[in-house]
Design an enzyme around this catalytic site. Structure first.
Site, PDB file in Angstrom:
ATOM      1  N   ARG A 134       0.814  -1.227   0.000  1.00 47.61           N
ATOM      2  CA  ARG A 134       0.000   0.000   0.000  1.00 47.61           C
ATOM      3  C   ARG A 134       0.844   1.272   0.000  1.00 47.61           C
ATOM      4  NH1 ARG A 134      -3.456  -3.308   3.392  1.00 47.61           N
ATOM      5  NH2 ARG A 134      -5.362  -3.786   2.236  1.00 47.61           N
ATOM      6  N   LYS A 156       4.094  11.217 -11.444  1.00 49.55           N
ATOM      7  CA  LYS A 156       3.234  10.414 -12.309  1.00 49.55           C
ATOM      8  C   LYS A 156       3.888   9.057 -12.538  1.00 49.55           C
ATOM      9  CE  LYS A 156       0.549  13.676 -15.074  1.00 49.55           C
ATOM     10  NZ  LYS A 156       0.256  14.104 -16.467  1.00 49.55           N
ATOM     11  N   GLU A 198      11.794  17.199 -24.834  1.00 47.97           N
ATOM     12  CA  GLU A 198      11.122  17.605 -23.599  1.00 47.97           C
ATOM     13  C   GLU A 198      11.760  18.863 -23.008  1.00 47.97           C
ATOM     14  OE1 GLU A 198       8.404  16.463 -22.376  1.00 47.97           O
ATOM     15  OE2 GLU A 198       8.146  14.376 -23.017  1.00 47.97           O
ATOM     16  N   LYS A 239       9.264  22.291 -14.278  1.00 47.99           N
ATOM     17  CA  LYS A 239       8.375  21.174 -13.939  1.00 47.99           C
ATOM     18  C   LYS A 239       7.933  21.271 -12.484  1.00 47.99           C
ATOM     19  CE  LYS A 239       6.560  16.954 -14.651  1.00 47.99           C
ATOM     20  NZ  LYS A 239       7.241  15.743 -15.128  1.00 47.99           N
ATOM     21  N   GLU A 249      -3.213  17.270 -11.407  1.00 51.52           N
ATOM     22  CA  GLU A 249      -3.751  17.648 -12.712  1.00 51.52           C
ATOM     23  C   GLU A 249      -5.257  17.897 -12.624  1.00 51.52           C
ATOM     24  OE1 GLU A 249      -3.503  15.245 -16.633  1.00 51.52           O
ATOM     25  OE2 GLU A 249      -1.530  16.143 -16.381  1.00 51.52           O
ATOM     26  N   ARG A 254      -1.212  21.735 -14.861  1.00 47.26           N
ATOM     27  CA  ARG A 254      -0.277  20.649 -15.166  1.00 47.26           C
ATOM     28  C   ARG A 254      -0.507  20.072 -16.559  1.00 47.26           C
ATOM     29  NH1 ARG A 254       2.016  16.073 -10.996  1.00 47.26           N
ATOM     30  NH2 ARG A 254       3.338  15.018 -12.501  1.00 47.26           N
ATOM     31  N   ASN A 258       1.678  18.610 -21.228  1.00 50.71           N
ATOM     32  CA  ASN A 258       1.371  17.654 -22.281  1.00 50.71           C
ATOM     33  C   ASN A 258       1.396  18.284 -23.667  1.00 50.71           C
ATOM     34  OD1 ASN A 258       0.862  15.183 -20.769  1.00 50.71           O
ATOM     35  ND2 ASN A 258      -0.890  16.262 -19.924  1.00 50.71           N
ATOM     36  N   HIS A 261       1.762  16.093 -26.698  1.00 54.97           N
ATOM     37  CA  HIS A 261       1.574  14.702 -26.305  1.00 54.97           C
ATOM     38  C   HIS A 261       0.278  14.095 -26.845  1.00 54.97           C
ATOM     39  CE1 HIS A 261       4.917  15.717 -23.765  1.00 54.97           C
ATOM     40  NE2 HIS A 261       4.946  14.531 -23.192  1.00 54.97           N
ATOM     41  N   HIS A 265       1.324  10.865 -28.453  1.00 60.85           N
ATOM     42  CA  HIS A 265       0.926   9.580 -27.880  1.00 60.85           C
ATOM     43  C   HIS A 265       0.129   8.753 -28.878  1.00 60.85           C
ATOM     44  CE1 HIS A 265       1.337  10.714 -23.323  1.00 60.85           C
ATOM     45  NE2 HIS A 265       2.502  10.487 -23.908  1.00 60.85           N
ATOM     46  N   HIS A 279       9.540   7.842 -27.683  1.00 58.17           N
ATOM     47  CA  HIS A 279       8.653   8.839 -27.068  1.00 58.17           C
ATOM     48  C   HIS A 279       9.027  10.276 -27.418  1.00 58.17           C
ATOM     49  CE1 HIS A 279       6.007  10.796 -24.266  1.00 58.17           C
ATOM     50  NE2 HIS A 279       7.028  11.349 -23.642  1.00 58.17           N
TER      51      HIS A 279
END
Length: 381
Positions: A134, A156, A198, A239, A249, A254, A258, A261, A265, A279
């Site tokens: 957990r 993330k 990036e 960042k 987000e 935030r 992206n 992206h 993606h 990527h």
């Protein structure tokens, strides 16, 4: 095998960026020799903890031995879990392997998962840490430029599914990030360029002066010269600001990270997350497309879109669909893949668009017909 620098006694060799999240602030250390110093840095912050290294079979041959020795010398009783390299490792099957490995090693909640690798390993190991017992603490040691400036910071974590990228995961902040610039010596030129996409993104989002600096200095950054540390630190500060403003987000701030992206993606998914398009290359094409799409909608000047594409191309990055080897999926397939993007709300497409360089914003409810028309023009470039 990559030779790592010996520990530096000069504190000025390391730049520290703080991510000041309430109750879970952490440091990002940037500079040479940090893998050799990792044991001392970790033990000083987490006395009594043990550490499990998660890495891939490519990075393991270059850097795992040095990290293991550093952790062993600091009394962290390291053990290592090695998984295959590549984007396809971000899967349920490999996640189970990592979680089972941590449990088999009898690691407890107070122990540490140490992610040694690029963004794939950081995302996978961070996700495993977030769900094992957990929630375990974890340390990011990013070994690619892309991971150092983006995926290792912000918490993330996740894996891919056949229906899209990063659709299963959690927000789980690292306890420490060690960005060893010496580790980048093991990167191929292609992967270094992919990470640079990036870096450029931070200038395009909200820092036009940084983008202009990159236009002048990208050669030195890509040659791993003195400008590299400045580029990494500036990216990490950017960042960190966004993460503190919108950790989960929820406010939209935030989502700006992206930029490129949504297109990128979809292209990655359509090419099977393989070597045809890695990527950062997908992000580069996606950012060029985001600016061309913005220009087609009258949001920014065509000259801005041309400037973005010219800089990315000068850095050796792809900027057009025609730059992708092999056939590219049809427009309807790409739009369907965009529909699986995490920013989609009630089925409505969301894009990060721009009013100019350094002026990105979240555009909600973009009409699919506008996307179709734009993609049709992209086929002609």
């Amino acid at each position: 095998m990559t030779t790592l620098s010996a520990p530096r006694s000069d504190a000025e060799a390391t730049t520290t960026v703080v991510v000041p999240l309430a109750g879970k602030a952490y440091d990002i250390l940037i500079g040479p020799g940090l893998i050799a110093r990792a044991g001392a840095e970790i033990a000083a912050r987490f006395p009594g903890a043990r550490a499990s290294i998660v890495t891939d079979d490519t990075v393991a041959g270059h850097l795992a031995g040095a990290l293991n020795a550093s952790l062993e010398a600091a009394g962290l009783e390291p053990q290592t879990i090695v998984v295959p390299a590549g984007e396809k490792t971000k899967s349920f099957a490999v996640l189970e392997t990592v979680v089972d490995g941590l449990i088999a090693q009898r690691r407890e909640r107070g122990d540490l998962v140490v992610a040694l690798g690029g963004g794939v390993i950081g995302d996978l190991a961070g996700f495993a840490a977030s769900i094992t017992r957990r929630g375990m603490r974890f340390v990011q040691i990013p070994t690619s430029l892309l991971a150092q400036v983006d995926s290792s910071v912000g918490g993330k974590t996740g894996i891919n599914t056949p229906r899209g990228k990063n659709l299963v995961g959690t927000f789980h902040q690292p306890s420490l990030v060690l960005a060893d610039t010496d580790a980048l010596a093991s990167l191929s030129p292609r992967h270094l360029r992919a990470g640079y996409a990036e870096v450029a993104k931070y200038g395009l989002i909200d820092d036009a002066p940084f983008f202009a600096w990159l236009e002048r200095n990208h050669g030195e950054v890509l040659a791993r010269g003195p400008a590299l540390t400045h580029a990494v630190a500036t990216s990490c500060r950017a960042k960190a600001r966004v993460v503190v403003a919108d950790e989960f987000e929820t406010t939209g701030a935030r989502a700006l990270l992206n930029l490129g992206h949504t297109f990128g993606h979809a292209l990655e998914a359509s090419t099977g997350y393989g070597e045809r398009l890695i990527h950062g290359e997908g992000v580069a094409i996606g950012m060029a497309q985001a600016f061309r799409f913005s220009a087609s909608l009258g949001l920014c000047a065509p000259a801005d879109a041309e400037r973005v594409a010219a800089h990315l191309a000068a850095a050796g990055l792809p900027t057009r669909l025609a730059d992708i080897p092999g056939d590219v999926a049809d427009d309807e397939t790409l739009i369907a893949l965009m529909g699986q993007d995490k920013k989609v709300k009630r089925g409505r497409l969301t894009f990060i668009l721009a009013r100019g360089i350094g002026e990105a914003y979240v555009a909600n409810d973009v009409p699919p017909d506008a996307v179709r028309a734009f993609l049709a023009t992209e086929r002609t470039l």
